[in-house]
Design a protein around this motif. Structure first.
Motif, short mmCIF file in Angstrom:
data_model
loop_
_atom_site.label_atom_id
_atom_site.label_comp_id
_atom_site.label_asym_id
_atom_site.label_seq_id
_atom_site.Cartn_x
_atom_site.Cartn_y
_atom_site.Cartn_z
N GLN A 34 1.17 -0.88 -0.16
CA GLN A 34 -0.39 -0.16 -0.14
C GLN A 34 0.99 0.84 0.29
O GLN A 34 0.78 2.26 -0.93
CB GLN A 34 -0.99 0.03 0.84
N PHE A 35 2.29 0.85 0.92
CA PHE A 35 2.95 2.32 0.68
C PHE A 35 3.91 2.42 -0.51
O PHE A 35 4.21 3.29 -1.36
CB PHE A 35 4.12 2.20 0.81
N LEU A 36 4.36 1.07 -1.07
CA LEU A 36 4.94 1.43 -2.39
C LEU A 36 4.59 1.69 -4.00
O LEU A 36 5.23 2.21 -4.69
CB LEU A 36 5.27 0.04 -2.34
N VAL A 37 2.63 1.41 -3.63
CA VAL A 37 2.27 1.72 -4.54
C VAL A 37 2.27 3.62 -5.63
O VAL A 37 2.91 3.76 -5.99
CB VAL A 37 0.82 2.14 -4.86
N ASP A 38 2.20 3.59 -4.04
CA ASP A 38 2.64 5.50 -4.11
C ASP A 38 4.78 5.88 -4.12
O ASP A 38 4.00 6.93 -4.99
CB ASP A 38 2.30 6.20 -2.18
N HIS A 39 5.64 5.00 -3.36
CA HIS A 39 6.58 5.64 -3.75
C HIS A 39 6.90 5.80 -5.05
O HIS A 39 7.72 6.27 -5.52
CB HIS A 39 7.48 4.76 -2.81
N ILE A 40 6.36 3.82 -5.63
CA ILE A 40 7.27 3.47 -6.85
C ILE A 40 6.05 4.77 -8.34
O ILE A 40 6.85 5.16 -9.18
CB ILE A 40 6.56 2.85 -7.35
N TRP A 57 13.61 -1.18 -3.61
CA TRP A 57 12.58 -2.41 -3.19
C TRP A 57 12.47 -4.05 -3.31
O TRP A 57 13.50 -4.17 -3.68
CB TRP A 57 11.41 -1.67 -3.08
N PRO A 58 12.02 -4.55 -2.02
CA PRO A 58 12.06 -5.95 -1.58
C PRO A 58 11.83 -6.55 -3.11
O PRO A 58 11.01 -6.15 -3.60
CB PRO A 58 10.91 -6.21 -0.93
N GLU A 59 12.69 -7.30 -3.88
CA GLU A 59 12.19 -7.14 -5.59
C GLU A 59 11.09 -8.52 -5.55
O GLU A 59 10.14 -7.55 -6.63
CB GLU A 59 13.64 -8.46 -5.81
N THR A 60 10.72 -9.15 -5.20
CA THR A 60 9.15 -9.39 -5.59
C THR A 60 8.07 -8.42 -5.56
O THR A 60 7.08 -8.27 -6.09
CB THR A 60 8.33 -10.86 -4.16
N GLN A 61 8.14 -7.18 -4.36
CA GLN A 61 6.69 -6.89 -4.36
C GLN A 61 7.08 -5.16 -5.86
O GLN A 61 6.10 -5.42 -6.05
CB GLN A 61 7.04 -5.84 -2.26
N TYR A 62 8.13 -5.20 -5.53
CA TYR A 62 9.00 -4.25 -6.56
C TYR A 62 8.29 -4.48 -7.84
O TYR A 62 7.27 -3.75 -9.06
CB TYR A 62 9.95 -3.81 -6.72
N VAL A 65 4.69 -4.64 -7.94
CA VAL A 65 4.08 -3.55 -8.15
C VAL A 65 3.93 -2.93 -9.11
O VAL A 65 2.45 -2.43 -9.49
CB VAL A 65 3.96 -2.84 -6.68
N VAL A 66 4.59 -2.90 -9.83
CA VAL A 66 5.22 -2.26 -11.96
C VAL A 66 4.13 -2.66 -12.42
O VAL A 66 3.50 -2.65 -13.21
CB VAL A 66 6.26 -2.67 -11.80
N ASP A 277 -6.28 5.79 11.12
CA ASP A 277 -5.09 6.45 10.46
C ASP A 277 -5.71 7.42 10.22
O ASP A 277 -6.82 6.88 8.75
CB ASP A 277 -4.45 5.73 9.55
N ASN A 278 -6.00 9.18 10.37
CA ASN A 278 -6.47 10.18 9.18
C ASN A 278 -5.46 10.29 8.40
O ASN A 278 -5.29 11.08 8.26
CB ASN A 278 -6.66 11.06 10.14
N HIS A 279 -5.41 8.63 7.52
CA HIS A 279 -5.30 8.66 6.24
C HIS A 279 -5.42 7.75 5.45
O HIS A 279 -5.45 7.41 5.43
CB HIS A 279 -3.22 9.39 6.15
N THR A 280 -5.93 8.65 3.88
CA THR A 280 -6.68 7.50 3.07
C THR A 280 -5.78 6.93 2.45
O THR A 280 -4.66 6.39 2.70
CB THR A 280 -6.60 8.21 1.37
N GLY A 281 -6.22 5.33 2.90
CA GLY A 281 -5.51 3.64 2.67
C GLY A 281 -5.39 3.72 4.29
O GLY A 281 -4.38 2.67 3.95
N GLY A 282 -4.62 4.36 4.87
CA GLY A 282 -3.78 3.76 6.04
C GLY A 282 -2.38 3.76 5.84
O GLY A 282 -2.13 3.96 5.24
N ILE A 283 -1.79 4.65 7.21
CA ILE A 283 -0.39 4.07 7.22
C ILE A 283 0.19 3.75 7.96
O ILE A 283 1.36 3.63 8.22
CB ILE A 283 0.47 5.61 7.73
N GLY A 284 -0.87 2.67 8.27
CA GLY A 284 -0.36 1.28 8.87
C GLY A 284 0.17 1.71 11.18
O GLY A 284 0.36 0.62 11.34
N LEU A 285 -0.36 2.99 11.61
CA LEU A 285 -0.07 3.25 13.00
C LEU A 285 -1.30 2.25 13.73
O LEU A 285 -0.52 2.05 14.73
CB LEU A 285 -0.70 4.62 12.73
#
Length: 377
Positions: A34-40, A57-62, A65-66, A277-285
């Protein structure tokens, strides 16, 4: 340096709790999809993505996500040999100040003095609200949604010293339970949820306390936030009691997960307290806090039991983020309920460690009187 914040004062009164802790545990999860989507997406706007980028990034997730973003149309293939992917312009959706559109605040002299997110229109910058900006007072005249402008008028002299309060209606929808923390002393769940906030009325409070309720002269669409949260089901649905516990959670939880208080939101419905989390999609807090629910409630109990006030104050259950200005809070009821859940003896509210003064303000005022006594001798 300690302030008059409830958590600061709790730590001053219980220094062993602070100095006995290990290093802070920051919530960092760069490998979450959910964070990699934004970062990439952001990275692909600067330079096309290549195979070499997988090392960051972790290769499999990278690669997953791409592939996902390409399938969604957010990335386009700009070179086939070697493969390179570039952003298709969706970077404009990301802002450093928040997730939603930015509205410029324009004074009668056509000067931009502030910017608000759309969600702030419902709480701060709605038509008829009073804003104090850079030493001047204004009243919101109109919101131009097409140009994203908030037009101000000078505050009329007869309203000097007045302020406005929004009457925000909030609710939870699209609740999707994903897990339950069975080790908690009360039923605790987590998952996706949507917070719905709407505004149709506001209250004008004039000097002296006279309140008048008004209907908005201009419609504002509801603000909907889809995020990740947890909800705690308490054995009682007495609003004042749960309202006080909700505030205690808002005080304690940011310290446990290392965030600002504004990064979290909360809401009461019946006997249930939602924290999200007061952020769209959550940030893991909030997700990271789920295994710590028992500790969270224990810390809430310690904050309220250690404050020597009788009915609640800024040192325990009063918080500036409260939309009802800290009304309808039952400190004694919250203490009794928390004591019952945690298996503690329900002690008197003022049974905390002996403290001469609750706040720095009281300490300074007392010192002022002592100085006068010295000077009179």
């Amino acid at each position: 340096m300690a302030s008059e914040d409830p958590l600061d004062l709790f730590l001053v009164r219980n220094s062993a709790y602070f100095f006995g802790q290990s290093c802070e545990k920051a919530i960092v999860a760069p490998d979450k999809v959910q964070f990699l989507v934004d970062h990439i997406l952001c990275a692909s706007r600067e330079l096309p993505l290549t195979r070499e980028d997988s090392q960051y990034w972790p290769e499999t997730q990278y690669y997953n996500v791409v592939k996902y973003l390409h399938g969604q149309g957010s990335l386009e293939l700009v070179s086939d040999n070697p493969k390179k992917y570039s952003n298709k312009g969706v970077i404009e959706k990301f802002g450093l100040r928040g997730d939603s559109d930015q509205y410029s605040v324009v004074t009668p002299r056509q000067k931009i003095v502030e910017r608000y997110e759309f969600k702030d229109l419902l709480t701060d910058a709605y038509p008829g609200s009073i804003l104090n900006i850079m030493g001047s007072s204004y009243i919101v005249k109109e919101i131009k949604f097409d140009s994203k402008e908030i037009l101000l008028s000078d505050l009329p002299p007869n309203l000097n010293g007045s302020y406005t309060l929004p009457v925000v209606k909030s609710g939870i929808s699209n609740l999707r339970e994903e897990s339950q923390h069975k080790a908690a002393k009360i039923p605790t769940f987590s998952g996706e949820l949507t917070v719905n906030n709407s505004l149709e009325e506001y209250i004008m409070v004039k000097p002296g306390g006279k309140k008048t309720q008004f209907t908005l002269t201009q419609k504002i669409d509801p603000y909907r936030l889809t995020t990740i949260g947890m909800w705690l089901d308490f054995p009682e649905d007495i609003y004042g009691v749960l309202h006080a516990i909700e505030h205690l959670i808002r005080v304690v939880l940011p310290w446990m997960v290392m965030c600002e208080r504004g990064d979290l939101g909360s809401l009461i419905e019946g006997n249930r307290i939602y924290v999200y989390d007061n952020h769209t999609g959550g940030i893991g807090l909030v997700e990271s806090a789920l295994p710590m629910v028992n500790e969270l409630l224990q810390r809430c109990y310690e904050v309220v039991i250690s404050c020597r006030c009788e009915n609640g104050c800024p040192s325990c259950i009063h918080i500036p983020q409260c939309s009802t200005r800290n009304e309808k809070l039952d400190k004694r009821g919250a203490l009794t309920l928390l004591a019952g859940i945690l298996g503690h003896k329900a002690e008197a509210v003022n049974a905390g460690p002996p403290v001469a003064f609750k706040t720095r303000t009281e300490l300074k005022l007392a010192a002022r009187h002592i100085e006068k006594q010295w000077n009179d001798k």
